[in-house]
Design a protein around this motif. Structure first.
Motif, mmCIF file in Angstrom:
data_model
loop_
_atom_site.group_PDB
_atom_site.id
_atom_site.type_symbol
_atom_site.label_atom_id
_atom_site.label_comp_id
_atom_site.label_asym_id
_atom_site.label_seq_id
_atom_site.Cartn_x
_atom_site.Cartn_y
_atom_site.Cartn_z
ATOM 1 N N UNK A 1 -23.828 -0.435 -27.553
ATOM 2 C CA UNK A 1 -25.068 -0.184 -26.827
ATOM 3 C C UNK A 1 -25.747 -1.516 -26.540
ATOM 4 N N UNK A 2 -26.253 -1.683 -25.312
ATOM 5 C CA UNK A 2 -26.837 -2.939 -24.868
ATOM 6 C C UNK A 2 -28.204 -2.674 -24.273
ATOM 7 N N UNK A 3 -29.203 -3.458 -24.705
ATOM 8 C CA UNK A 3 -30.559 -3.367 -24.175
ATOM 9 C C UNK A 3 -30.772 -4.526 -23.213
ATOM 10 N N UNK A 4 -31.105 -4.206 -21.986
ATOM 11 C CA UNK A 4 -31.286 -5.234 -20.969
ATOM 12 C C UNK A 4 -32.608 -5.031 -20.254
ATOM 13 N N UNK A 5 -33.248 -6.133 -19.819
ATOM 14 C CA UNK A 5 -34.497 -5.986 -19.058
ATOM 15 C C UNK A 5 -34.232 -5.364 -17.695
ATOM 16 N N UNK A 6 -35.126 -4.493 -17.286
ATOM 17 C CA UNK A 6 -35.022 -3.863 -15.972
ATOM 18 C C UNK A 6 -35.717 -4.714 -14.928
ATOM 19 N N UNK A 7 -35.576 -4.348 -13.675
ATOM 20 C CA UNK A 7 -36.171 -5.129 -12.589
ATOM 21 C C UNK A 7 -37.683 -5.188 -12.695
ATOM 22 N N UNK A 8 -38.296 -4.092 -13.173
ATOM 23 C CA UNK A 8 -39.761 -4.062 -13.296
ATOM 24 C C UNK A 8 -40.255 -5.169 -14.214
ATOM 25 N N UNK A 9 -39.606 -5.349 -15.373
ATOM 26 C CA UNK A 9 -40.005 -6.393 -16.313
ATOM 27 C C UNK A 9 -39.778 -7.781 -15.715
ATOM 28 N N UNK A 10 -38.702 -7.951 -15.009
ATOM 29 C CA UNK A 10 -38.420 -9.253 -14.395
ATOM 30 C C UNK A 10 -39.470 -9.593 -13.340
ATOM 31 N N UNK A 12 -42.577 -8.538 -13.302
ATOM 32 C CA UNK A 12 -43.814 -8.871 -14.027
ATOM 33 C C UNK A 12 -43.753 -10.279 -14.599
ATOM 34 N N UNK A 13 -42.601 -10.690 -15.103
ATOM 35 C CA UNK A 13 -42.468 -12.045 -15.634
ATOM 36 C C UNK A 13 -42.600 -13.091 -14.523
ATOM 37 N N UNK A 14 -42.085 -12.764 -13.339
ATOM 38 C CA UNK A 14 -42.211 -13.688 -12.205
ATOM 39 C C UNK A 14 -43.687 -13.849 -11.816
ATOM 40 N N UNK A 16 -46.253 -13.368 -13.781
ATOM 41 C CA UNK A 16 -46.924 -14.093 -14.870
ATOM 42 C C UNK A 16 -46.625 -15.597 -14.771
ATOM 43 N N UNK A 17 -45.398 -15.949 -14.357
ATOM 44 C CA UNK A 17 -45.042 -17.365 -14.193
ATOM 45 C C UNK A 17 -45.789 -17.990 -13.020
ATOM 46 N N UNK A 18 -45.943 -17.245 -11.935
ATOM 47 C CA UNK A 18 -46.712 -17.757 -10.792
ATOM 48 C C UNK A 18 -48.176 -17.960 -11.175
ATOM 49 N N UNK A 19 -48.669 -17.050 -12.034
ATOM 50 C CA UNK A 19 -50.040 -17.208 -12.523
ATOM 51 C C UNK A 19 -50.184 -18.490 -13.344
ATOM 52 N N UNK A 20 -49.087 -18.878 -14.060
ATOM 53 C CA UNK A 20 -49.119 -20.131 -14.828
ATOM 54 C C UNK A 20 -49.268 -21.340 -13.898
ATOM 55 N N UNK A 36 -53.058 -11.797 -20.393
ATOM 56 C CA UNK A 36 -52.059 -11.019 -19.644
ATOM 57 C C UNK A 36 -50.662 -11.177 -20.245
ATOM 58 N N UNK A 37 -50.371 -12.389 -20.745
ATOM 59 C CA UNK A 37 -49.078 -12.594 -21.402
ATOM 60 C C UNK A 37 -48.955 -11.780 -22.667
#
Length: 436
Positions: A1-10, A12-14, A16-20, A36-37
């Motif tokens: 079983x593998x847990x991977x980030x979905x597109x929604x999380x990616x 949101x991280x993008x 959050x990075x632009x906000x940085x 927010x982080x």
């Protein structure tokens, strides 16, 4: 079983990075970026924990134990959710190799305390034993931040048989007296050897000589005599498993088309009351002694379903010698191969040996591309050369078959797709002529 980030999380991280980057020019936004982080981290952790502890749904698969080659078949997956939490999922069945599907992968929602049935279509294009290994399940988290990929073992062994769907079509049209739609010609025979079977009501297409006038006068409606060909005869298929049968014009090899053809002819012959047998050569050697009864179809299917053509050269003489030892009673021997001019030296003694005791029908498969070349418009000089060469080759092939006919050998020269109907028509002609 593998847990991977979905597109929604990616995504949101993008953001959050632009906000940085914006914080670098506007320092007063630093608290907002920090908060927010933290919120994003909490949401991601909670969402990951929820999807990770989610219990697998109960999955079952409904599929037939035997499937027909190159025919679409329905497969059903049932997913049952016994929990109070809805599932958001994508499912992909681990279907057998050498197959194609329609309707996979499937993405949807499985509500709490419910069962969902989903169907997809499967078309296998290689015979033999095959298997479903399991189900690939991708569970989406509630807030769509994660995907938990799981594999649920769900083994199922199936058999891929030659295409027997043409038998069902034949049986249906025969019941409705519409075999002409398949191209099968049923003509009344003139002369001796046609056995009386029963009286029945007149049907459109019956000849006048079939009408029983005494019975017609008695019942005051047209009554016809129904005849049947001689029964209790034997037909033996002699099937080439050599390298020539590896030739392929469409999705099926010439060998696959051959197996489809013998199934249809077997059904027709068994309905006529004849016995069916077969022998293979130049590869895997199998012998099935002639038997009567409609159950013979199943026995033949189980004999040939996993046969594959080999890379060996075809040894016709050895095959004929082996068949003569095994088949003592006179039979109609149907030799099916993909013949060339260079086979004449081996073929003539083979046919002479078989004709000492049996009636021989030679079925030779012709590549479909030859017909396509002749039908293609000639636009360039190279097209003209190809057309002339193909026409000359077919002329030589026809001449070779005519020489066989002069020696008393019956033959069918046809493309693989037309082989089932051509063989059935030839068999019916032989039965009505009384040659066997």
């Amino acid at each position: 079983m593998t847990l991977r980030p979905a597109n929604t999380l990616l995504y949101l991280l993008i953001i959050w990075s632009l906000l940085a980057l914006l914080v670098a020019f506007q320092p007063f936004l630093l608290p907002l970026w920090t908060v927010s982080g933290g919120v994003l981290a909490v949401i991601a952790i909670i969402d990951a924990w929820q999807v990770y502890r989610c219990i697998n749904p109960h999955i079952t698969r409904e599929v037939a134990n035997s499937l027909a080659l190159n025919v679409w078949n329905d497969v059903e997956l049932q997913l049952s959710n016994s929990t109070k939490i809805p599932y958001y999922f994508t499912v992909f069945d681990d279907y057998p190799l050498y197959s194609t599907t329609q309707g996979l992968p499937y993405r949807g929602q499985l509500p709490a305390k419910s069962t969902l049935a989903l169907r997809y279509r499967l078309k296998p294009y290689r015979r033999g034993e095959s298997a479903f290994k399991g189900v690939h399940l991708r569970v989406h988290s509630k807030w769509h931040c994660w995907e938990h990929r799981r594999f649920i073992t769900l083994n199922k062994t199936i058999r891929i048989y030659p295409n027997f769907s043409l038998i069902s079509k034949y049986a249906l049209l025969a019941t409705e007296n519409r075999l002409g739609q398949l191209g099968i010609r049923k003509r009344q025979r003139r002369g001796e050897g046609l056995d009386f079977h029963q009286l029945r009501e007149y049907q459109e297409g019956d000849a006048l000589r079939q009408i029983d006038w005494k019975a017609t006068a008695r019942y005051r409606r047209l009554i016809s005599r129904e005849y049947q060909e001689e029964r209790d005869q034997q037909i033996v298929f002699l099937i080439d498993c050599g390298r020539r049968m590896l030739a392929q014009d469409d999705e099926l090899s010439h060998f696959d088309h051959t197996l489809n053809a013998i199934l249809l002819l077997s059904y027709v012959a068994l309905r006529q009351g004849d016995a069916l047998g077969l022998m293979t050569f130049s590869g895997t050697s199998r012998w099935f002694a002639p038997r009567k009864g409609m159950n013979t179809i199943n026995l033949i299917l189980n004999t040939v379903y996993d046969l594959q053509p080999s890379i060996q050269a075809s040894d016709y003489v050895a095959a004929a010698q082996s068949l003569m030892q095994r088949q003592q009673r006179r039979a109609l021997v149907v030799l099916i191969s993909n013949l060339r001019d260079e086979d004449s030296s081996d073929l003539e003694p083979t046919l002479a040996l078989l004709r000492q005791k049996h009636l021989v029908l030679l079925a030779s498969l012709q590549e479909q591309i030859l017909t396509e070349v002749l039908e293609k418009p000639i636009q360039r000089f190279s097209d003209a050369i190809r057309y002339a060469a193909t026409h000359d080759y077919l002329q030589q092939r026809h001449h070779a078959h005519e020489q066989l006919a002069q020696k008393g050998v019956l033959y069918v020269d046809t493309t693989p797709t037309q082989l089932p109907i051509r063989m059935v028509n030839r068999y019916l002609e032989i039965k009505r002529s009384g040659q066997l």
